[in-house]
Design a protein around this motif. Structure first.
Motif, PDB file in Angstrom:
ATOM      1  N   GLY A  33       6.679   4.154  -3.882  1.00 55.23           N
ATOM      2  CA  GLY A  33       6.696   3.183  -2.810  1.00 55.23           C
ATOM      3  C   GLY A  33       5.440   2.351  -2.734  1.00 55.23           C
ATOM      4  N   LEU A  34       4.962   2.156  -1.502  1.00 58.68           N
ATOM      5  CA  LEU A  34       3.870   1.226  -1.245  1.00 58.68           C
ATOM      6  C   LEU A  34       2.631   1.522  -2.080  1.00 58.68           C
ATOM      7  CD1 LEU A  34       4.011   1.022   2.644  1.00 58.68           C
ATOM      8  CD2 LEU A  34       4.986  -0.564   0.988  1.00 58.68           C
ATOM      9  N   GLU A  35       2.238   2.804  -2.106  1.00 63.82           N
ATOM     10  CA  GLU A  35       0.965   3.119  -2.738  1.00 63.82           C
ATOM     11  C   GLU A  35       1.003   2.936  -4.248  1.00 63.82           C
ATOM     12  OE1 GLU A  35       2.848   7.175  -1.721  1.00 63.82           O
ATOM     13  OE2 GLU A  35       2.859   5.111  -1.002  1.00 63.82           O
ATOM     14  N   ALA A  36       2.187   2.833  -4.823  1.00 65.80           N
ATOM     15  CA  ALA A  36       2.282   2.672  -6.273  1.00 65.80           C
ATOM     16  C   ALA A  36       1.766   1.311  -6.721  1.00 65.80           C
ATOM     17  CB  ALA A  36       3.728   2.855  -6.724  1.00 65.80           C
ATOM     18  N   TYR A  37       1.832   0.316  -5.833  1.00 67.73           N
ATOM     19  CA  TYR A  37       1.432  -1.020  -6.279  1.00 67.73           C
ATOM     20  C   TYR A  37       0.535  -1.765  -5.301  1.00 67.73           C
ATOM     21  CZ  TYR A  37       5.143  -2.653  -3.131  1.00 67.73           C
ATOM     22  OH  TYR A  37       5.925  -2.891  -2.031  1.00 67.73           O
ATOM     23  N   GLU A  56       6.784   1.290   7.427  1.00 68.04           N
ATOM     24  CA  GLU A  56       7.821   1.491   6.424  1.00 68.04           C
ATOM     25  C   GLU A  56       9.215   1.048   6.882  1.00 68.04           C
ATOM     26  OE1 GLU A  56       7.471   5.492   5.041  1.00 68.04           O
ATOM     27  OE2 GLU A  56       5.528   5.118   4.064  1.00 68.04           O
ATOM     28  N   PRO A  57       9.628   1.295   8.157  1.00 68.36           N
ATOM     29  CA  PRO A  57      10.958   0.829   8.559  1.00 68.36           C
ATOM     30  C   PRO A  57      11.099  -0.693   8.537  1.00 68.36           C
ATOM     31  CG  PRO A  57      10.154   2.519  10.064  1.00 68.36           C
ATOM     32  CD  PRO A  57       9.003   2.112   9.208  1.00 68.36           C
ATOM     33  N   LEU A  58       9.973  -1.409   8.533  1.00 63.74           N
ATOM     34  CA  LEU A  58      10.010  -2.868   8.560  1.00 63.74           C
ATOM     35  C   LEU A  58       9.942  -3.484   7.168  1.00 63.74           C
ATOM     36  CD1 LEU A  58       7.454  -3.431  11.477  1.00 63.74           C
ATOM     37  CD2 LEU A  58       9.936  -3.212  11.642  1.00 63.74           C
ATOM     38  N   LEU A  59       9.831  -2.647   6.142  1.00 63.30           N
ATOM     39  CA  LEU A  59       9.561  -3.161   4.797  1.00 63.30           C
ATOM     40  C   LEU A  59      10.786  -3.162   3.889  1.00 63.30           C
ATOM     41  CD1 LEU A  59       6.094  -1.468   4.223  1.00 63.30           C
ATOM     42  CD2 LEU A  59       6.538  -3.861   4.789  1.00 63.30           C
ATOM     43  N   ALA A  60      11.955  -3.294   4.488  1.00 63.00           N
ATOM     44  CA  ALA A  60      13.179  -3.289   3.687  1.00 63.00           C
ATOM     45  C   ALA A  60      13.336  -4.556   2.865  1.00 63.00           C
ATOM     46  CB  ALA A  60      14.395  -3.105   4.595  1.00 63.00           C
ATOM     47  N   SER A  61      12.808  -5.655   3.353  1.00 62.19           N
ATOM     48  CA  SER A  61      12.979  -6.929   2.655  1.00 62.19           C
ATOM     49  C   SER A  61      11.780  -7.239   1.769  1.00 62.19           C
ATOM     50  CB  SER A  61      13.170  -8.069   3.656  1.00 62.19           C
ATOM     51  OG  SER A  61      11.969  -8.340   4.339  1.00 62.19           O
ATOM     52  N   GLU A  62      12.042  -8.017   0.727  1.00 59.45           N
ATOM     53  CA  GLU A  62      10.973  -8.450  -0.162  1.00 59.45           C
ATOM     54  C   GLU A  62       9.963  -9.308   0.589  1.00 59.45           C
ATOM     55  OE1 GLU A  62       8.627  -8.691  -3.369  1.00 59.45           O
ATOM     56  OE2 GLU A  62      10.451  -7.479  -3.232  1.00 59.45           O
ATOM     57  N   GLN A  63      10.439 -10.086   1.546  1.00 60.78           N
ATOM     58  CA  GLN A  63       9.539 -10.940   2.324  1.00 60.78           C
ATOM     59  C   GLN A  63       8.549 -10.110   3.123  1.00 60.78           C
ATOM     60  OE1 GLN A  63      11.478 -13.427   5.231  1.00 60.78           O
ATOM     61  NE2 GLN A  63       9.682 -14.707   5.539  1.00 60.78           N
ATOM     62  N   SER A  64       9.022  -9.008   3.715  1.00 61.32           N
ATOM     63  CA  SER A  64       8.124  -8.145   4.491  1.00 61.32           C
ATOM     64  C   SER A  64       7.092  -7.471   3.595  1.00 61.32           C
ATOM     65  CB  SER A  64       8.937  -7.086   5.241  1.00 61.32           C
ATOM     66  OG  SER A  64       9.780  -7.683   6.200  1.00 61.32           O
ATOM     67  N   ARG A  65       7.514  -7.012   2.421  1.00 62.37           N
ATOM     68  CA  ARG A  65       6.573  -6.385   1.495  1.00 62.37           C
ATOM     69  C   ARG A  65       5.538  -7.402   1.015  1.00 62.37           C
ATOM     70  NH1 ARG A  65      11.468  -3.843  -0.038  1.00 62.37           N
ATOM     71  NH2 ARG A  65      11.820  -5.301  -1.748  1.00 62.37           N
ATOM     72  N   ALA A  91     -14.288  -3.672  -1.095  1.00 59.50           N
ATOM     73  CA  ALA A  91     -13.157  -4.596  -1.058  1.00 59.50           C
ATOM     74  C   ALA A  91     -11.995  -4.101  -1.918  1.00 59.50           C
ATOM     75  CB  ALA A  91     -13.590  -5.996  -1.466  1.00 59.50           C
ATOM     76  N   ARG A  92     -11.799  -2.788  -1.965  1.00 62.79           N
ATOM     77  CA  ARG A  92     -10.628  -2.197  -2.611  1.00 62.79           C
ATOM     78  C   ARG A  92      -9.843  -1.429  -1.553  1.00 62.79           C
ATOM     79  NH1 ARG A  92     -11.385  -1.882  -8.293  1.00 62.79           N
ATOM     80  NH2 ARG A  92     -12.800  -3.587  -8.848  1.00 62.79           N
ATOM     81  N   THR A  93      -8.532  -1.440  -1.656  1.00 65.26           N
ATOM     82  CA  THR A  93      -7.687  -0.775  -0.671  1.00 65.26           C
ATOM     83  C   THR A  93      -7.571   0.711  -0.992  1.00 65.26           C
ATOM     84  OG1 THR A  93      -6.410  -2.807  -0.432  1.00 65.26           O
ATOM     85  CG2 THR A  93      -5.449  -0.809   0.469  1.00 65.26           C
ATOM     86  N   VAL A  94      -7.831   1.549   0.013  1.00 64.05           N
ATOM     87  CA  VAL A  94      -7.842   3.004  -0.156  1.00 64.05           C
ATOM     88  C   VAL A  94      -6.765   3.609   0.734  1.00 64.05           C
ATOM     89  CG1 VAL A  94      -9.216   5.102   0.057  1.00 64.05           C
ATOM     90  CG2 VAL A  94     -10.327   2.943  -0.593  1.00 64.05           C
ATOM     91  N   LEU A  95      -5.886   4.424   0.158  1.00 66.45           N
ATOM     92  CA  LEU A  95      -4.862   5.131   0.916  1.00 66.45           C
ATOM     93  C   LEU A  95      -5.261   6.587   1.069  1.00 66.45           C
ATOM     94  CD1 LEU A  95      -1.985   5.108   2.207  1.00 66.45           C
ATOM     95  CD2 LEU A  95      -1.133   5.844  -0.024  1.00 66.45           C
ATOM     96  N   ILE A  96      -5.286   7.059   2.315  1.00 67.40           N
ATOM     97  CA  ILE A  96      -5.520   8.475   2.607  1.00 67.40           C
ATOM     98  C   ILE A  96      -4.171   9.057   3.006  1.00 67.40           C
ATOM     99  CG2 ILE A  96      -6.777  10.143   4.005  1.00 67.40           C
ATOM    100  CD1 ILE A  96      -8.861   7.912   4.535  1.00 67.40           C
TER     101      ILE A  96
END
Length: 212
Positions: free
Chosen positions: A179-183, A139-148, A29-34
């Motif tokens: 970006g995303l993987e940092a948090y 990533e193109p959809l994540l410009a807004s805080e709401q999307s993130r 149950a931990r998120t893994v980025l490859i």
């Protein structure tokens, strides 16, 4: 939860050498980025972890793809001896083909179509692992805080279901953990490919650069 795949609360990947690098496997149950450059094998690694779960450790899986269609994925997997159609027919590896915006729906969990489908797979077929290939399409959809925020809520919902989410993402040479993987993720696995001209022979490399 099956005890066959959990050793000291670790989720074994079934990939030779990788579990040793991970200290025995992934944390459940931990998120893994490859993360990897084109051709480095990141989608193949993600699929291998799903297939191992489905065939070796009694952990059925789900594959969420934004790009490739079933026939292409099945043909690519067959080169490694993985019979994905047979696994899909047995609900041991369940492919889901969607558009990126379907992940970022603002609805609550009970009305979020993809989350409802995944929850049904968990309840009906014991799905424990999920691969999202690839979050670069988001990533193109994540410009807004709401999307993130919607993406974070989506990943948290997967973990609350008891799923171990695996994400793939494109790597640009020289890029750091931005970006995303940092948090958003707990573990980052980086895969790189060197050509024969740069080091005298072709090679692929794998490194664990972040782990919680």
């Amino acid at each position: 939860m099956t005890n066959a795949t959990r050793t000291d609360d670790r989720v074994r990947t079934g990939v030779p050498g990788l579990d040793q690098l991970l200290g025995g496997g992934l944390l459940p149950a931990r998120t893994v980025l490859i993360k990897g450059s084109p051709g480095s094998g990141k989608t193949t690694l993600g699929l291998q972890i799903l297939v191992a779960g489905a065939t070796q450790f009694a952990e059925p899986a789900a594959l969420i793809s934004f790009e490739q269609q079933p026939d292409q994925i099945y043909d690519d997997a067959a080169r490694f001896g993985w019979d994905l159609p047979a696994l899909a027919a047995a609900h041991r590896l369940n492919p889901i083909f969607i558009t990126p915006d379907q992940v970022l729906q603002n609805e609550g969990r009970q009305s979020h179509q993809l989350l409802v489908e995944l929850a049904d797979l968990v309840d009906d077929h014991g799905v424990r692992r999920v691969l999202i290939d690839s979050v670069s399409h988001l990533e193109p959809l994540l410009a807004s805080e709401q999307s993130r925020s919607s993406l974070m809520k989506f990943l948290n919902a997967l973990k609350k279901m008891g799923l171990t989410p695996l994400l793939t993402s494109e790597l640009t040479r020289g890029e750091g953990l931005l970006g995303l993987e940092a948090y958003l993720v707990d573990t980052v696995i980086v895969m790189e490919q060197d050509d024969a001209e740069s080091i005298g022979r072709a090679g692929r490399w794998i490194q664990i650069v972040k782990g919680r």
